[in-house]
Design an enzyme around this catalytic site. Structure first.
Site: not given
Ligand SMILES: *Cc1c(COP(=O)(O)O)cnc(C)c1O
Length: 459
Positions: A72, A125-126, A216, A218, A259, A451
């Protein structure tokens, strides 16, 4: 001539996939109420819904899984993970989280110190936007104009419009800016890269006004490879060194490891040197993600992540990865299918507004093309357009998206060029039948994120 790069790996384990008949697909699609999110995966032959968490792990990663220490607190796997992230970023403080949005829910409310603040980004990103708004702040996108010239080549369409960004800082007041977020590559703009020159300028801006710079990242490795391929002065740099320079300019690095870290689940927060901020992050990680040495991940997940992070920076892998996306994009362009150009790092975007001018935006032309491609070839993709965008909360009217995209996201190390040929043939066949495609309307429309679960019918 559309040539291709041979893969720097061979296949040691296979996952059987099965093509269905047209009749099967017709029935599957009806049962899914014409919404590809509602298909069971067994109904799909080639799945290009997303590149998130859908890649193939290496034998090194699978071997690392066996060494997972599931303690843990203070697990050996955490320390291996921490070491890997420190080695790549040069940052001092590392926290694992369950995925990218886990990092966002921990960090955003700490940066948005009081209500009514702003985040400025090349493009949020969303989920990032959602967490900015949940934290009581406003998300401002400030990408360069080239981003919107769909068919004109520009090497770094993900760049920040620095002048406009500075104007926002001045107009809104420096004290009201919670942070500047550089999304690299720019996911929502189709995986378009950011140049280091641009990042340097943004860095100078954040220094001048004393604002935190957040990456950010990814797809930081894909971005680094694009820099090597396209930016003057980096032709002979190591990918790892390009990535390190990128991290040098920022204060905080948030990553969805699903990613470029080549794992099926995971994420991280890395903080360059601000110990107090790190402690605040740790404090929020406990209730939302888990104890700060596991952050919602199993020990074995951190092991796979540590290995994947390094593999994701391998140049041979990256060249092949980016080339797969370019290859598919070129095949479609050669056949006259309108696509975003140049292709980004992880997906090909097909411009369905110009394919189906006879379908109005509120009958979702891109969704119609996505469905037609599924029926044609068993390929699942996703609509990024007015169906995704939803309604204006004030007027209740459908919002018209500036673009109606069919997105073909390519999972990492998963499909061969032959699979991509099959996809291209399917898209080209649908393109030939474009005049017969029909619009869609709702049978059931959820109030939020419609969607994912909406039911649609053809009109
Ligand atoms: C995928 C992504 C996120 C969110 O990550 P999740 O692992 O899907 O929660 C945030 N920012 C960017 C640029 C992303 O491509």
């Amino acid at each position: 001539m559309n040539t291709f790069t041979v893969p720097p790996y061979r296949i040691k384990m296979v996952e059987p996939i099965k093509q269905t008949t047209y009749q099967d697909r017709k029935e599957y699609l009806e049962k899914a109420h014409n919404n590809l999110f509602l298909l069971p995966s067994e109904a799909v032959y080639i799945d290009l819904l997303t590149d998130s968490g859908t890649g193939a792990m290496s034998h090194f990663q699978w071997a690392a899984l066996m060494q997972g220490d599931e303690s843990y607190a203070g697990s050996k796997s955490f320390y291996r993970f921490e070491e890997a992230v420190k080695d790549i970023t040069g940052y001092e403080y590392i926290i694992p989280v369950h995925q990218g949005r886990g990092a966002e829910q921990v960090v955003m409310p700490l940066l948005a110190k009081q209500p009514g603040m702003y985040f400025i980004s090349n493009m949020h990103f969303d989920t990032t936007r959602a967490h900015v708004e949940l934290a009581g702040a406003t998300a401002i996108d400030c990408v360069v104009d080239e981003c919107f010239n769909v068919d004109t080549f520009s090497p770094f369409k993900g760049n920040m419009n620095v002048e406009k960004c500075e104007k926002y800082i001045k107009d809104l007041g420096r004290e009201n800016i919670a942070g500047i977020i550089m999304t690299m590559t720019n996911n929502s703009a189709g995986g378009q890269p950011v140049s280091l020159e641009n990042l340097r300028e943004v860095h100078a801006l954040t220094q001048k006004y004393d604002i935190s710079l957040i990456i950010d990242g990814a797809r930081f490795a894909e971005n680094s490879c694009f820099v090597k391929q396209r930016e003057k002065g980096y032709e002979s740099s190591e990918i790892k060194d390009i990535a390190r320079e990128m991290f040098d300019y920022a204060d905080i690095f948030l990553m969805s490891a699903k990613k470029d870290a080549l794992v099926n689940i995971g994420g991280l927060i890395a903080i360059k040197e601000d110990k107090e901020f790190f402690q605040e992050c740790q404090g929020r990680t406990v209730p939302y993600e888990g104890f700060p040495t596991y952050g919602g991940l199993a020990g074995r997940d951190m092991e796979a992540l540590a290995v994947g992070l390094k593999e994701g920076l391998d140049e041979d892998y990256l060249i092949h990865r980016l080339d797969q996306v370019r290859y598919l994009s070129e095949k479609l362009r050669e056949a006259g299918v309108p696509v975003q150009y140049p292709a980004g790092g992880h997906a090909v975007f097909v411009d369905c507004k110009s394919i189906c001018p006879h379908i109005p935006f509120d009958h979702f032309p891109a969704q119609s093309v996505c469905n037609a491609l599924y029926l044609e070839a068993g390929v699942r993709t996703v609509e990024v357009g007015s169906f995704l965008l939803g309604r204006d909360p004030k007027t209740g009217q459908n919002i018209e998206s500036p673009f109606e995209w069919m997105r073909l996201a390519i999972p990492r190390r998963t499909y061969t060029y032959a699979h991509l040929d099959h996809v291209a043939e399917g898209v080209i066949n649908v393109y030939k039948k474009r005049k017969e495609l029909k619009g869609l309307d709702f049978d059931y429309e959820p109030k939020v994120l419609r969607h994912f679960t909406a039911n649609l019918r053809y009109i």
